[in-house]
Design an enzyme around this catalytic site. Structure first.
Site, PDB file in Angstrom:
ATOM      1  N   ASP A  72       0.880  -1.186  -0.064  1.00 17.35           N
ATOM      2  CA  ASP A  72      -0.073   0.072  -0.141  1.00 17.35           C
ATOM      3  C   ASP A  72       0.828   1.213  -0.243  1.00 17.35           C
ATOM      4  O   ASP A  72       1.998   1.142   0.370  1.00 17.35           O
ATOM      5  CB  ASP A  72      -0.842   0.094   1.079  1.00 17.35           C
ATOM      6  N   ASP A 141      -7.749  -4.391  14.675  1.00 14.02           N
ATOM      7  CA  ASP A 141      -8.869  -4.664  14.192  1.00 14.02           C
ATOM      8  C   ASP A 141      -9.047  -5.746  13.216  1.00 14.02           C
ATOM      9  O   ASP A 141      -9.916  -6.080  12.622  1.00 14.02           O
ATOM     10  CB  ASP A 141      -9.634  -3.354  13.814  1.00 14.02           C
ATOM     11  N   HIS A 143      -7.138  -5.652  10.151  1.00 13.96           N
ATOM     12  CA  HIS A 143      -7.190  -5.221   8.795  1.00 13.96           C
ATOM     13  C   HIS A 143      -5.628  -5.761   8.418  1.00 13.96           C
ATOM     14  O   HIS A 143      -4.663  -5.804   9.295  1.00 13.96           O
ATOM     15  CB  HIS A 143      -7.278  -3.873   8.721  1.00 13.96           C
ATOM     16  N   GLU A 148      -9.817  -2.396   5.625  1.00 17.04           N
ATOM     17  CA  GLU A 148     -10.246  -2.074   6.783  1.00 17.04           C
ATOM     18  C   GLU A 148     -11.557  -3.121   6.943  1.00 17.04           C
ATOM     19  O   GLU A 148     -12.016  -3.811   6.212  1.00 17.04           O
ATOM     20  CB  GLU A 148     -10.835  -0.807   6.787  1.00 17.04           C
TER      21      GLU A 148
END
Length: 270
Positions: A72, A141, A143, A148
């Site tokens: 990314d 979380d 991801h 996400e």
């Protein structure tokens, strides 16, 4: 799934680095047949990069015939910015090994056409056939990259809006000022990751324990992106003791015994 329960963050980093080197050396890459390696940024893989550099300097591996694709990059953050993922990768890894500049692939977050850039990236990956090993980290979380919670589990490389939790987590790299963190990023998709021949995820620290539990014991759920890797044929999850805290004792015992039973055999890295 292959689950590697270790004790310390340093053990995780050393195990991961050695696994990458084993894969590269066993592949015997050439200019015509390079080894394709997917890479992350962030705090978790930093010590793995340091260990890879050490082993490269010791003559244990060459990256001359390795092609890399990063996961990314932030949108509208100049490449020369100290917190861009371009800067991170060159400062912490690429500048210290013998990889050829033309073999480095990182998404361009400053292009005028983000959709075209994402399509180009997917096509570039396809031009090499596949990514042989994709290393990644996982967020608190669940991801992976910037996929996400609630991301499509078949998604491809695309632009994503970052959640408030991610902005807060990444603000530590921006003087703890959440307003300085870019709100958008280009990221590989979950489907892109699942296309890799092997995926190795590193998880360290107690804050990653719920994500590890979701990856190992939970059901496949788009609210926990990492859970999608349960469907992958060659998924390796490497954790320190703190990241195992939410797992059942019998789960850790099972995988510990399993690793012991294959140690030193041809099945160890399968």
């Amino acid at each position: 799934m292959r689950f590697i329960p270790l004790q310390t963050e340093q053990q995780v980093s050393c195990w991961a680095a050695q696994h990458i080197i084993n894969r590269i050396n066993d592949f015997k890459p050439t200019a015509e047949r390079p080894f394709v390696l997917g890479l992350p940024t962030g705090g978790t893989p930093l010590k793995t990069y340091q260990e890879l550099i050490r082993l490269y300097q010791a003559g244990k591996v060459s990256f001359k015939h390795v092609v890399t694709f990063n996961m990314d990059e932030y949108v509208a953050l100049p490449e020369e910015h100290p917190e861009s993922y371009h800067s991170f990768m060159y400062n912490n890894f690429f500048n210290h090994i013998d990889i050829l500049p033309e073999n480095i692939n990182i998404l361009n977050g400053n292009t005028d056409d983000h959709n075209a850039e994402c399509h180009r990236y997917e096509e570039k990956i396809k031009s090499y056939g596949k990514i042989h090993l994709f290393m990644g980290g996982v967020g608190v979380d669940g991801h992976i990259a910037f996929n996400e919670p609630a991301s499509s589990l078949s998604s491809r490389t695309r632009i994503k809006t970052l959640t408030q939790d991610t902005l807060i987590a990444n603000s530590r790299f921006f003087n703890n000022d959440v307003t300085q963190v870019p709100k958008y990023a280009l990221t590989i998709g979950v489907g892109t990751l699942l296309d890799a021949e092997e995926v190795m995820i590193l998880a360290t620290g107690h804050q990653k324990a719920l994500a590890v539990q979701a990856a190992v014991e939970g059901s496949i759920n788009h609210l926990w992106t990492v859970s999608a890797l349960q469907m992958h044929r060659h998924f390796v999850l490497v954790c320190d003791e703190a990241a195992q805290q939410e797992l059942k004792v019998k789960t850790v015992k099972y995988f510990t015994e399993l690793e012991g039973s294959v140690a030193g055999t041809d099945y160890q890295d399968k």
